[in-house]
Scaffold this motif. Structure first.
Motif, PDB file in Angstrom:
ATOM      1  N   THR A  22       0.840  -1.196   0.000  1.00 44.94           N
ATOM      2  CA  THR A  22       0.000   0.000   0.000  1.00 44.94           C
ATOM      3  C   THR A  22       0.872   1.242   0.000  1.00 44.94           C
ATOM      4  O   THR A  22       1.967   1.249   0.553  1.00 44.94           O
ATOM      5  CB  THR A  22      -0.925   0.026   1.234  1.00 44.94           C
ATOM      6  N   HIS A  23       0.356   2.264  -0.612  1.00 43.30           N
ATOM      7  CA  HIS A  23       1.080   3.530  -0.678  1.00 43.30           C
ATOM      8  C   HIS A  23       0.455   4.498   0.322  1.00 43.30           C
ATOM      9  O   HIS A  23      -0.754   4.694   0.322  1.00 43.30           O
ATOM     10  CB  HIS A  23       1.000   4.088  -2.096  1.00 43.30           C
ATOM     11  N   GLU A  24       1.300   5.091   1.171  1.00 43.05           N
ATOM     12  CA  GLU A  24       0.792   6.051   2.148  1.00 43.05           C
ATOM     13  C   GLU A  24       0.365   7.326   1.438  1.00 43.05           C
ATOM     14  O   GLU A  24       0.916   7.685   0.401  1.00 43.05           O
ATOM     15  CB  GLU A  24       1.892   6.394   3.155  1.00 43.05           C
ATOM     16  N   PRO A  25      -0.598   8.022   1.995  1.00 43.98           N
ATOM     17  CA  PRO A  25      -0.987   9.306   1.386  1.00 43.98           C
ATOM     18  C   PRO A  25       0.194  10.271   1.396  1.00 43.98           C
ATOM     19  O   PRO A  25       1.055  10.207   2.268  1.00 43.98           O
ATOM     20  CB  PRO A  25      -2.111   9.813   2.282  1.00 43.98           C
ATOM     21  N   ASP A  26       0.214  11.169   0.422  1.00 42.22           N
ATOM     22  CA  ASP A  26       1.328  12.102   0.274  1.00 42.22           C
ATOM     23  C   ASP A  26       1.592  12.906   1.537  1.00 42.22           C
ATOM     24  O   ASP A  26       2.725  13.209   1.863  1.00 42.22           O
ATOM     25  CB  ASP A  26       1.078  13.055  -0.889  1.00 42.22           C
ATOM     26  N   ASP A  27       0.514  13.270   2.271  1.00 44.60           N
ATOM     27  CA  ASP A  27       0.724  14.106   3.450  1.00 44.60           C
ATOM     28  C   ASP A  27       1.362  13.335   4.610  1.00 44.60           C
ATOM     29  O   ASP A  27       1.744  13.925   5.606  1.00 44.60           O
ATOM     30  CB  ASP A  27      -0.563  14.805   3.882  1.00 44.60           C
ATOM     31  N   ALA A  28       1.493  12.027   4.475  1.00 49.36           N
ATOM     32  CA  ALA A  28       2.161  11.249   5.510  1.00 49.36           C
ATOM     33  C   ALA A  28       3.679  11.253   5.317  1.00 49.36           C
ATOM     34  O   ALA A  28       4.417  10.900   6.224  1.00 49.36           O
ATOM     35  CB  ALA A  28       1.651   9.812   5.509  1.00 49.36           C
ATOM     36  N   ARG A  29       4.113  11.634   4.128  1.00 45.62           N
ATOM     37  CA  ARG A  29       5.555  11.677   3.849  1.00 45.62           C
ATOM     38  C   ARG A  29       6.131  12.990   4.346  1.00 45.62           C
ATOM     39  O   ARG A  29       5.557  14.052   4.108  1.00 45.62           O
ATOM     40  CB  ARG A  29       5.821  11.582   2.345  1.00 45.62           C
ATOM     41  N   PRO A  30       7.276  12.929   4.998  1.00 45.06           N
ATOM     42  CA  PRO A  30       7.920  14.186   5.384  1.00 45.06           C
ATOM     43  C   PRO A  30       8.483  14.896   4.152  1.00 45.06           C
ATOM     44  O   PRO A  30       8.811  14.255   3.148  1.00 45.06           O
ATOM     45  CB  PRO A  30       9.045  13.746   6.323  1.00 45.06           C
ATOM     46  N   THR A  31       8.573  16.207   4.243  1.00 40.24           N
ATOM     47  CA  THR A  31       9.155  17.024   3.174  1.00 40.24           C
ATOM     48  C   THR A  31      10.405  17.694   3.720  1.00 40.24           C
ATOM     49  O   THR A  31      10.378  18.285   4.796  1.00 40.24           O
ATOM     50  CB  THR A  31       8.160  18.103   2.693  1.00 40.24           C
ATOM     51  N   VAL A  32      11.496  17.584   2.967  1.00 41.97           N
ATOM     52  CA  VAL A  32      12.762  18.210   3.335  1.00 41.97           C
ATOM     53  C   VAL A  32      13.097  19.263   2.295  1.00 41.97           C
ATOM     54  O   VAL A  32      13.029  19.008   1.089  1.00 41.97           O
ATOM     55  CB  VAL A  32      13.900  17.161   3.427  1.00 41.97           C
ATOM     56  N   LEU A  33      13.460  20.453   2.758  1.00 41.86           N
ATOM     57  CA  LEU A  33      13.889  21.556   1.905  1.00 41.86           C
ATOM     58  C   LEU A  33      15.362  21.821   2.162  1.00 41.86           C
ATOM     59  O   LEU A  33      15.752  22.081   3.302  1.00 41.86           O
ATOM     60  CB  LEU A  33      13.062  22.812   2.211  1.00 41.86           C
ATOM     61  N   PHE A  34      16.182  21.745   1.107  1.00 39.31           N
ATOM     62  CA  PHE A  34      17.604  22.073   1.195  1.00 39.31           C
ATOM     63  C   PHE A  34      17.800  23.470   0.631  1.00 39.31           C
ATOM     64  O   PHE A  34      17.346  23.770  -0.478  1.00 39.31           O
ATOM     65  CB  PHE A  34      18.441  21.082   0.387  1.00 39.31           C
ATOM     66  N   VAL A  35      18.494  24.333   1.400  1.00 41.53           N
ATOM     67  CA  VAL A  35      18.687  25.720   0.997  1.00 41.53           C
ATOM     68  C   VAL A  35      20.158  26.090   1.058  1.00 41.53           C
ATOM     69  O   VAL A  35      20.822  25.864   2.073  1.00 41.53           O
ATOM     70  CB  VAL A  35      17.908  26.682   1.931  1.00 41.53           C
ATOM     71  N   CYS A  36      20.665  26.646  -0.050  1.00 41.14           N
ATOM     72  CA  CYS A  36      21.969  27.312  -0.023  1.00 41.14           C
ATOM     73  C   CYS A  36      21.828  28.588  -0.857  1.00 41.14           C
ATOM     74  O   CYS A  36      20.767  28.852  -1.406  1.00 41.14           O
ATOM     75  CB  CYS A  36      23.099  26.400  -0.508  1.00 41.14           C
TER      76      CYS A  36
ATOM     77  N   LEU B 108      14.239  30.686  -3.359  1.00 37.32           N
ATOM     78  CA  LEU B 108      13.628  30.349  -2.081  1.00 37.32           C
ATOM     79  C   LEU B 108      12.415  31.243  -1.853  1.00 37.32           C
ATOM     80  O   LEU B 108      12.478  32.452  -2.047  1.00 37.32           O
ATOM     81  CB  LEU B 108      14.644  30.567  -0.957  1.00 37.32           C
ATOM     82  N   ASN B 109      11.297  30.626  -1.446  1.00 36.71           N
ATOM     83  CA  ASN B 109      10.117  31.412  -1.110  1.00 36.71           C
ATOM     84  C   ASN B 109       9.483  30.871   0.170  1.00 36.71           C
ATOM     85  O   ASN B 109       9.794  29.762   0.607  1.00 36.71           O
ATOM     86  CB  ASN B 109       9.116  31.443  -2.277  1.00 36.71           C
ATOM     87  N   ASP B 110       8.625  31.674   0.750  1.00 39.60           N
ATOM     88  CA  ASP B 110       7.990  31.297   2.010  1.00 39.60           C
ATOM     89  C   ASP B 110       7.174  30.012   1.875  1.00 39.60           C
ATOM     90  O   ASP B 110       7.109  29.209   2.795  1.00 39.60           O
ATOM     91  CB  ASP B 110       7.092  32.421   2.526  1.00 39.60           C
ATOM     92  N   ALA B 111       6.547  29.805   0.714  1.00 45.88           N
ATOM     93  CA  ALA B 111       5.706  28.622   0.518  1.00 45.88           C
ATOM     94  C   ALA B 111       6.521  27.338   0.655  1.00 45.88           C
ATOM     95  O   ALA B 111       6.056  26.361   1.250  1.00 45.88           O
ATOM     96  CB  ALA B 111       5.021  28.680  -0.842  1.00 45.88           C
ATOM     97  N   ALA B 112       7.738  27.346   0.109  1.00 50.84           N
ATOM     98  CA  ALA B 112       8.591  26.158   0.210  1.00 50.84           C
ATOM     99  C   ALA B 112       8.938  25.874   1.667  1.00 50.84           C
ATOM    100  O   ALA B 112       8.893  24.726   2.118  1.00 50.84           O
ATOM    101  CB  ALA B 112       9.865  26.336  -0.619  1.00 50.84           C
ATOM    102  N   VAL B 113       9.264  26.927   2.413  1.00 52.45           N
ATOM    103  CA  VAL B 113       9.597  26.749   3.826  1.00 52.45           C
ATOM    104  C   VAL B 113       8.370  26.270   4.602  1.00 52.45           C
ATOM    105  O   VAL B 113       8.464  25.355   5.429  1.00 52.45           O
ATOM    106  CB  VAL B 113      10.163  28.054   4.437  1.00 52.45           C
TER     107      VAL B 113
ATOM    108  N   ASP C  23       8.875  19.976   6.393  1.00 53.11           N
ATOM    109  CA  ASP C  23       8.950  19.513   7.781  1.00 53.11           C
ATOM    110  C   ASP C  23      10.340  19.775   8.346  1.00 53.11           C
ATOM    111  O   ASP C  23      10.498  20.040   9.531  1.00 53.11           O
ATOM    112  CB  ASP C  23       8.635  18.012   7.845  1.00 53.11           C
ATOM    113  N   VAL C  24      11.342  19.651   7.467  1.00 51.69           N
ATOM    114  CA  VAL C  24      12.730  19.894   7.856  1.00 51.69           C
ATOM    115  C   VAL C  24      13.331  20.860   6.842  1.00 51.69           C
ATOM    116  O   VAL C  24      13.197  20.669   5.635  1.00 51.69           O
ATOM    117  CB  VAL C  24      13.564  18.583   7.856  1.00 51.69           C
ATOM    118  N   VAL C  25      13.989  21.914   7.339  1.00 50.89           N
ATOM    119  CA  VAL C  25      14.684  22.873   6.492  1.00 50.89           C
ATOM    120  C   VAL C  25      16.169  22.755   6.811  1.00 50.89           C
ATOM    121  O   VAL C  25      16.586  22.979   7.946  1.00 50.89           O
ATOM    122  CB  VAL C  25      14.202  24.318   6.743  1.00 50.89           C
TER     123      VAL C  25
END
Length: 138
Positions: free
Chosen positions: A2-16, A74-79, A83-85
């Protein structure tokens, strides 16, 4: 399977700063190592015109193709969606939101460096990404 719903996956944003080297390599590793278990974003406070060709070459040595990536602003929406920046040398230019997990990875900038200088940076990023995946799995 089974595939978990997308909102169950954490999102990581890498910024430089330029979103052309470190953050692109980190995003490439996370995508490669975690597959679809983690959503991956990357951005820069002052994005470059293209991904650093030496970073592309260093990742190709690992069997990871980041040639189709483009630096993004980089924009506020991405941040907000992350879940992790993970910041890498962008200082105070990254917006801060309460309740977000922030990590600052101190890594040399691969800009203008030779492939021999970029390989150790790439390897440090790989180790940090593997640790990040482990921490998110817990």
């Amino acid at each position: 399977m089974t595939h978990e719903p997308d909102d169950a996956r954490p999102t990581v944003l890498f910024v430089c700063v330029h979103n052309a080297g470190r953050s692109q390599m980190a995003a490439g590793y996370l995508q490669h190592l975690a597959g679809d278990r983690i959503d991956v974003l990357s951005a820069g406070s002052q994005p470059a015109d293209q991904v650093n060709p030496v970073a592309v070459a260093a990742m190709a040595e690992e069997g990871i193709d980041i040639t189709s990536e483009t630096p993004k602003l980089l924009n506020d929406a991405a941040v907000c969606s992350a879940d992790v920046v993970v910041t890498m040398g962008c200082g105070d230019e990254c917006p801060f939101y309460a309740g977000k997990r922030y990590e600052d990875w101190v890594l040399d900038d691969p800009a203008g460096q030779s492939i021999d200088a970029v390989r150790p940076i790439r390897d440090q990023i790989k180790a940090k990404v593997a640790d990040l995946i482990d921490s998110l799995a817990r």
